[in-house]
Design an enzyme around this catalytic site. Structure first.
Site, short mmCIF file in Angstrom:
data_model
loop_
_atom_site.label_atom_id
_atom_site.label_comp_id
_atom_site.label_asym_id
_atom_site.label_seq_id
_atom_site.Cartn_x
_atom_site.Cartn_y
_atom_site.Cartn_z
N GLU A 141 -19.94 28.86 48.02
CA GLU A 141 -19.60 27.63 48.75
C GLU A 141 -20.87 26.80 48.99
O GLU A 141 -21.90 27.33 49.40
CB GLU A 141 -18.95 28.00 50.08
N LYS B 44 -11.21 22.15 49.55
CA LYS B 44 -10.79 23.08 50.60
C LYS B 44 -9.71 22.45 51.47
O LYS B 44 -9.85 21.31 51.93
CB LYS B 44 -12.00 23.48 51.45
N CYS C 39 -14.32 29.96 51.68
CA CYS C 39 -14.69 30.47 53.01
C CYS C 39 -13.50 31.15 53.67
O CYS C 39 -12.86 32.01 53.10
CB CYS C 39 -15.27 29.34 53.86
#
Length: 541
Positions: A286, A352, A402
């Site tokens: 990430e 995301k 994440c």
């Protein structure tokens, strides 16, 4: 006869016991002390600690007492679970230590209210005149509803659900059926069943339907045990005929330098690795490249695109981007982009969807709190749910970033079309925000649970750990040591077999079946309690 002082002392001792039990429940999710068991889940410790709460709740004298006892247990548990948030706020966010500690404590205390409410309702509607089985079912439903509330309200923060302590226990075989919250309910049921105070006259006179329910439960447990004992190894599943060689890059870039002085060196290191590695599939963490494309060195992307266009390789890179599409507002997104082996192939990008409060978006009325920290890239746009998969060499790869892998019901949306569902999943993470702490291993066990729920392998490419390859049974087959710079090399085979029962219902209904089951159970217990009280008033002495 007890004096007032002795009752106060006893009450104080109970609260101390509950606080200790709550802390031990946190430790059970991933043992935090150095030694052979560091980072490992300990199911027996989790069962023991929750059994303490169950026993105390069952013997509480009032609704208010049950509320505060459950709240004390849950507050201690949650503080000890995600205490490492203090590191992100104080060390990297430069928030004053006292304020950061207060923020973590208040967050835990607020989330603990869900469990306090569950304890109060349990005491209100369950009493020792009911059978132990009824009370155990009630406690299981209420605990599950509390977990569901924590997972959904205000975008949800379900880190540390008790089911994660069982990724290595027998109960893990329930994950492909009922998911992590269903396993949490089974754990709560077992704890109350063992510790609740018996009422012999009630146990002997239980209605027929209660005995039928018990029998059905025992049959279900026996079936699970038998299927678990005969479970086939991963290589006997319907897997890809050819293994995919993967290279998962762990940059180990210091968090305090990641968005500043370390940028040039990180870009150079990642570029070198991308050009030198010969694996089929490479993945960077990430925000591995922590700047927009316009701020990268000249010809950086052109060189990489040309390299991968000329090789049968794929790279997935975490990088911030700007919103795409006709309605885009130019806001940044926490994204992953692919370098593809064919220059004419369609570009792949993943944005995301489930953002972290305070770190990636600002909740209403909390701008003042975010302004107290110095967190770069702290306001992102939200990607869509169920974005296109990344197709490569016969695999369909689903990306998540994440802590998105905490939300199995959202990952399950990728499986709504069984014929074109993922065969492999990958998580790109950077939890260097929390230091080299037990948060790394907690997150690893979360990914393991998702692999078991969804029946697909999970790759993890992280900045500081845990960079790992997890098979569809939740077993870590390869792992790179945390806190080091390196590349994890290994092989993985995508799973093309039928979807797990959890995936089938969660992909269509999300968490609705668990909500309905929990609410229906609680309402049924409330009706029984009302009828019992009404009967006592009508026919009692």
């Amino acid at each position: 006869m007890q004096t007032a002082s002795s009752r106060q002392l006893q009450n104080f001792a109970i609260y101390v016991l509950l606080a200790i039990a709550g802390v031990l429940q946190a430790f059970a999710l991933a043992w935090p002390f150095d030694g052979a068991s560091y980072g490992q889940p300990i199911a027996a410790l989790q069962l023991t600690s929750l059994a303490v709460l169950a026993a105390v709740l069952d013997r509480s004298n009032s609704v208010a007492q049950a509320f505060w006892r459950a709240w004390s247990f849950a507050s201690a548990w949650l503080v000890a679970t995600f205490w490492w948030l203090f590191i992100s706020m104080h060390i990297y966010g430069e928030m004053p230590a006292t304020l950061a500690a207060a923020a973590v404590t208040l967050l835990a205390m607020a989330l603990a209210l869900y469990y306090a409410l569950a304890g109060a309702i349990y005491r209100r509607w369950c009493h020792q005149g009911q059978s132990v089985f009824t009370r155990a079912v009630s406690f299981a439903a209420l605990w599950m509803l509390a977990e569901l509330l924590r997972a959904t309200l205000f975008t949800g923060f379900p880190w540390g659900a008790i089911g994660y302590a069982h990724v290595d226990s027998t109960l893990r075989h329930w994950l492909p059926w009922v998911g992590i919250y269903g396993v949490s309910a089974l754990v709560a049921f077992a704890c109350m069943l063992v510790t609740a105070k018996r009422a012999e006259h009630v146990e002997k006179s239980s209605p027929t339907w209660m005995w039928a329910l018990r029998l059905a439960l025992l049959v279900g447990l026996a079936y699970t045990w038998s299927t678990a004992s005969t479970q086939q190894p991963a290589d006997s599943q319907d897997t890809s005929s050819q293994a995919l060689k993967v290279a998962l890059v762990q940059g180990n870039v210091p968090q305090d330098l990641k968005f500043g002085a370390a940028i040039p060196q990180a870009i150079a290191d990642y570029r070198k690795e991308l050009l030198a590695n010969t694996a089929d599939f490479m993945a960077l963490p990430e925000t591995a490249l922590p700047v927009l494309a316009d701020n990268l060195p000249e010809h950086f992307w052109d060189e990489l695109k040309q390299h991968f266009a000329n090789h049968q390789q794929l790279a997935l890179i975490g990088v911030p981007m700007r919103e795409a599409g006709p309605n885009a507002q130019g806001q940044l997104t926490n994204s992953a982009m692919a370098l593809l082996p064919n220059a004419s192939a369609t570009n792949y990008r993943y944005d995301k969807h489930h953002l972290v409060p305070f770190g990636e978006f600002v909740p209403p009325m909390f701008r003042w709190f975010v302004d107290l920290m110095r967190i770069p890239l702290g306001s992102f746009g939200r990607g869509a749910l169920g974005q296109p998969l990344l197709a490569f060499k016969g695999e369909r790869i689903a990306t998540n970033i994440c802590y998105e892998d905490l939300f199995g019901e959202e990952l399950a949306q990728n499986f709504s079309d069984p014929e074109h569902s993922p065969t492999l999943m990958i998580n790109l993470s950077n939890i260097a925000w929390f230091g080299n702490t037990v948060a790394i291993d907690q997150h690893l066990h979360i990914s393991r649970a998702r692999a078991m729920e969804l029946g697909r392998p999970m790759l993890r490419a992280t900045n500081t750990g845990a960079t790992a390859i997890i098979d569809a049974q939740g077993v870590v087959t390869h792992r790179l040591a945390s806190g080091v710079q390196g590349v994890l090399l290994g092989e993985v085979r995508g799973v093309h077999s039928e979807l797990t029962p959890y995936t089938q219902w969660a992909s269509k209904l999300g968490l609705v079946p668990l909500w309905l089951l929990g609410i229906a159970t609680v309402l049924a217990v409330a009706a029984l309690a009302h009828r019992a009280r009404h009967g006592r008033r009508r026919f009692g002495p």
